[in-house]
Design a protein around this motif. Structure first.
Motif, PDB file in Angstrom:
ATOM      1  N   PRO A  48      45.695  59.372  37.650  1.00  0.00           N
ATOM      2  CA  PRO A  48      46.420  59.482  38.917  1.00  0.00           C
ATOM      3  C   PRO A  48      46.120  60.290  39.280  1.00  0.00           C
ATOM      4  N   ILE A  49      46.718  60.512  40.929  1.00  0.00           N
ATOM      5  CA  ILE A  49      46.316  61.346  42.170  1.00  0.00           C
ATOM      6  C   ILE A  49      47.834  61.780  42.232  1.00  0.00           C
ATOM      7  N   ALA A  50      47.287  62.431  42.931  1.00  0.00           N
ATOM      8  CA  ALA A  50      48.816  63.162  43.633  1.00  0.00           C
ATOM      9  C   ALA A  50      50.006  61.920  44.791  1.00  0.00           C
ATOM     10  N   PRO A  51      51.327  62.051  44.693  1.00  0.00           N
ATOM     11  CA  PRO A  51      51.976  61.107  45.780  1.00  0.00           C
ATOM     12  C   PRO A  51      50.855  61.638  47.235  1.00  0.00           C
ATOM     13  N   LEU A  52      50.546  60.493  48.175  1.00  0.00           N
ATOM     14  CA  LEU A  52      49.959  59.895  49.627  1.00  0.00           C
ATOM     15  C   LEU A  52      51.179  60.967  50.529  1.00  0.00           C
ATOM     16  N   SER A  53      52.293  60.384  49.937  1.00  0.00           N
ATOM     17  CA  SER A  53      53.894  60.348  51.287  1.00  0.00           C
ATOM     18  C   SER A  53      53.879  61.927  51.033  1.00  0.00           C
ATOM     19  N   GLU A  54      53.068  63.359  50.071  1.00  0.00           N
ATOM     20  CA  GLU A  54      52.858  64.137  49.988  1.00  0.00           C
ATOM     21  C   GLU A  54      52.528  64.993  50.797  1.00  0.00           C
ATOM     22  N   ARG A  55      51.502  64.631  50.752  1.00  0.00           N
ATOM     23  CA  ARG A  55      50.163  64.619  51.513  1.00  0.00           C
ATOM     24  C   ARG A  55      49.494  64.799  52.666  1.00  0.00           C
ATOM     25  N   MET A  56      50.118  63.902  53.176  1.00  0.00           N
ATOM     26  CA  MET A  56      49.901  63.149  54.797  1.00  0.00           C
ATOM     27  C   MET A  56      50.905  62.774  55.122  1.00  0.00           C
ATOM     28  N   ALA A  57      51.299  62.538  56.415  1.00  0.00           N
ATOM     29  CA  ALA A  57      51.713  61.317  57.050  1.00  0.00           C
ATOM     30  C   ALA A  57      51.628  59.894  57.365  1.00  0.00           C
ATOM     31  N   LEU A  58      51.586  59.381  56.756  1.00  0.00           N
ATOM     32  CA  LEU A  58      51.468  57.906  56.447  1.00  0.00           C
ATOM     33  C   LEU A  58      52.271  56.999  57.086  1.00  0.00           C
ATOM     34  N   THR A  59      52.202  56.387  58.240  1.00  0.00           N
ATOM     35  CA  THR A  59      53.637  54.770  57.938  1.00  0.00           C
ATOM     36  C   THR A  59      52.649  53.706  57.376  1.00  0.00           C
ATOM     37  N   PRO A  60      53.930  52.647  56.907  1.00  0.00           N
ATOM     38  CA  PRO A  60      54.056  51.736  56.320  1.00  0.00           C
ATOM     39  C   PRO A  60      52.334  50.895  56.838  1.00  0.00           C
ATOM     40  N   GLU A  61      52.394  50.469  58.207  1.00  0.00           N
ATOM     41  CA  GLU A  61      50.640  50.202  58.745  1.00  0.00           C
ATOM     42  C   GLU A  61      49.782  50.593  58.486  1.00  0.00           C
ATOM     43  N   GLN A  62      49.479  52.116  58.439  1.00  0.00           N
ATOM     44  CA  GLN A  62      48.179  52.916  57.685  1.00  0.00           C
ATOM     45  C   GLN A  62      48.188  52.688  56.752  1.00  0.00           C
ATOM     46  N   ALA A  63      49.479  52.928  55.708  1.00  0.00           N
ATOM     47  CA  ALA A  63      49.482  52.556  54.747  1.00  0.00           C
ATOM     48  C   ALA A  63      48.781  51.033  54.055  1.00  0.00           C
ATOM     49  N   TYR A  64      48.600  49.503  54.599  1.00  0.00           N
ATOM     50  CA  TYR A  64      48.850  48.527  54.621  1.00  0.00           C
ATOM     51  C   TYR A  64      47.074  48.570  54.678  1.00  0.00           C
ATOM     52  N   ALA A  65      46.891  49.645  55.930  1.00  0.00           N
ATOM     53  CA  ALA A  65      45.185  49.672  56.250  1.00  0.00           C
ATOM     54  C   ALA A  65      44.671  50.178  55.169  1.00  0.00           C
ATOM     55  N   ILE A  66      45.149  51.266  54.624  1.00  0.00           N
ATOM     56  CA  ILE A  66      44.293  51.585  53.295  1.00  0.00           C
ATOM     57  C   ILE A  66      44.755  50.587  52.644  1.00  0.00           C
ATOM     58  N   GLN A  67      45.486  50.118  52.388  1.00  0.00           N
ATOM     59  CA  GLN A  67      45.231  48.779  50.970  1.00  0.00           C
ATOM     60  C   GLN A  67      44.040  47.940  51.105  1.00  0.00           C
ATOM     61  N   SER A  68      44.114  47.273  52.513  1.00  0.00           N
ATOM     62  CA  SER A  68      43.454  46.676  52.958  1.00  0.00           C
ATOM     63  C   SER A  68      41.909  46.973  52.499  1.00  0.00           C
ATOM     64  N   HIS A  69      41.536  48.292  53.019  1.00  0.00           N
ATOM     65  CA  HIS A  69      40.606  49.011  52.183  1.00  0.00           C
ATOM     66  C   HIS A  69      39.506  48.726  51.234  1.00  0.00           C
ATOM     67  N   TRP A  70      40.966  48.885  50.768  1.00  0.00           N
ATOM     68  CA  TRP A  70      40.815  49.226  49.528  1.00  0.00           C
ATOM     69  C   TRP A  70      40.130  47.724  48.645  1.00  0.00           C
ATOM     70  N   THR A  71      40.947  46.769  48.989  1.00  0.00           N
ATOM     71  CA  THR A  71      40.820  45.490  48.451  1.00  0.00           C
ATOM     72  C   THR A  71      38.969  45.153  49.161  1.00  0.00           C
ATOM     73  N   GLU A  72      38.890  45.638  50.145  1.00  0.00           N
ATOM     74  CA  GLU A  72      37.725  45.251  51.027  1.00  0.00           C
ATOM     75  C   GLU A  72      35.934  45.957  50.028  1.00  0.00           C
ATOM     76  N   LEU A  73      36.790  46.868  49.512  1.00  0.00           N
ATOM     77  CA  LEU A  73      35.817  48.158  48.512  1.00  0.00           C
ATOM     78  C   LEU A  73      35.545  46.890  47.198  1.00  0.00           C
ATOM     79  N   ARG A  74      36.402  46.844  46.937  1.00  0.00           N
ATOM     80  CA  ARG A  74      36.618  46.006  45.461  1.00  0.00           C
ATOM     81  C   ARG A  74      35.727  44.419  45.737  1.00  0.00           C
TER      82      ARG A  74
END
Length: 267
Positions: free
Chosen positions: A27-53
């Motif tokens: 496990p990794i430390a919570p993203l929300s404790e390390r950076m200011a993320l918006t839901p839109e940015q979080a969905y962009a991360i999710q999409s990029h991760w799916t593309e990696l897979r």
């Protein structure tokens, strides 16, 4: 997929961190404790991760909806659900209503009981309604979803779970039922047993008041991102009760109105 930082967030780097956590089961430390993320940015991360897979041979076979409970939404300070992708590598086919799942695939797994929808007609136009979803659905099945978090100790906020593919772990399905399309899904009952003892009771209304309403929310959310529910997509419509933590050796059995029992053992 975005390769450059979006709004000051390095989407690709965070997606890689989640992918490494998934692969190495660390496990990794919570993203929300390390950076200011918006839901839109979080969905962009999710999409990029799916593309990696996908680049490594993964397939997306549908979507899952999370945060459909009003109580959970209030707890997390949000007013709508979130969604993630169903990755085929974590679909566990059943034999005779039973499946064994390796417990060591997961970091901190929990299980939920819910209803799955099999989409038969595309939902591509904005303004999808509950009735549109039912009309476009080929069949419905009982489902056991495994939720898991790459975030340490489940210390999640909304952006953490969105980026983490809506805390996807895996799932198993009972047989597809066309008859369930005609049931009042608000009142369909669920009983989830844990090691032979009744553990969680729920009804369809727990998912946004009606599971098909949750699927309509998903269809409209996806359309806003230029994505659509298509024939053959599986949609997990949201938990009908609290999640139960998993340990190796645990047996979970889901009973649902008019459906054969669905059992999942962690080995």
């Amino acid at each position: 997929m975005p390769e450059q930082p979006v709004g000051g967030v390095d989407i690709a780097t965070v997606a890689q961190q989640l992918d490494t956590a998934w692969e190495q089961r660390l496990p990794i430390a919570p993203l929300s404790e390390r950076m200011a993320l918006t839901p839109e940015q979080a969905y962009a991360i999710q999409s990029h991760w799916t593309e990696l897979r996908l680049a490594r041979g993964e397939r997306v076979i549908g979507r899952k909806i999370g945060l459909t409970s009003r109580a959970i939404q209030q707890q997390m300070g949000v007013n709508e659900p979130d969604y993630g992708s169903l990755w085929a590598s974590r679909h566990f086919p059943t034999t005779g209503g039973r499946v064994e799942v390796p417990a060591d695939l997961f970091l901190q797994a929990r299980v939920e009981g819910e209803l799955a929808f099999l989409i038969g007609r595309p939902l591509r136009e904005p303004g999808v309604t509950l009735h549109d979803v039912l009309a476009a659905t080929d069949a419905i099945a009982a489902a056991i979803e495994i939720v898991d978090s790459r975030i340490a100790d489940w210390r999640i906020k909304l952006v953490d779970t969105i980026a983490d593919n809506a805390s996807y772990g895996g799932f198993a399905l009972g047989p597809w039922s066309r008859a369930l399309r005609h049931a009042d899904l608000r009142t369909v009952g669920m009983l989830l047993h844990h090691n032979g003892e009744p553990a969680v009771q729920g009804v369809g209304a727990a998912a946004l008041g009606h599971p098909a309403r949750a699927v309509a929310w998903l269809a409209n959310k996806l359309i806003a991102f230029g994505i659509h529910l298509e024939p053959g997509d599986i949609v997990l419509s949201g938990s009908l009760g609290p999640a139960i933590p998993v340990r190796a050796g645990d047996l979970f059995t889901l009973e649902m109105h008019g459906q054969p029992p669905l059992s999942m053992r962690f080995v």
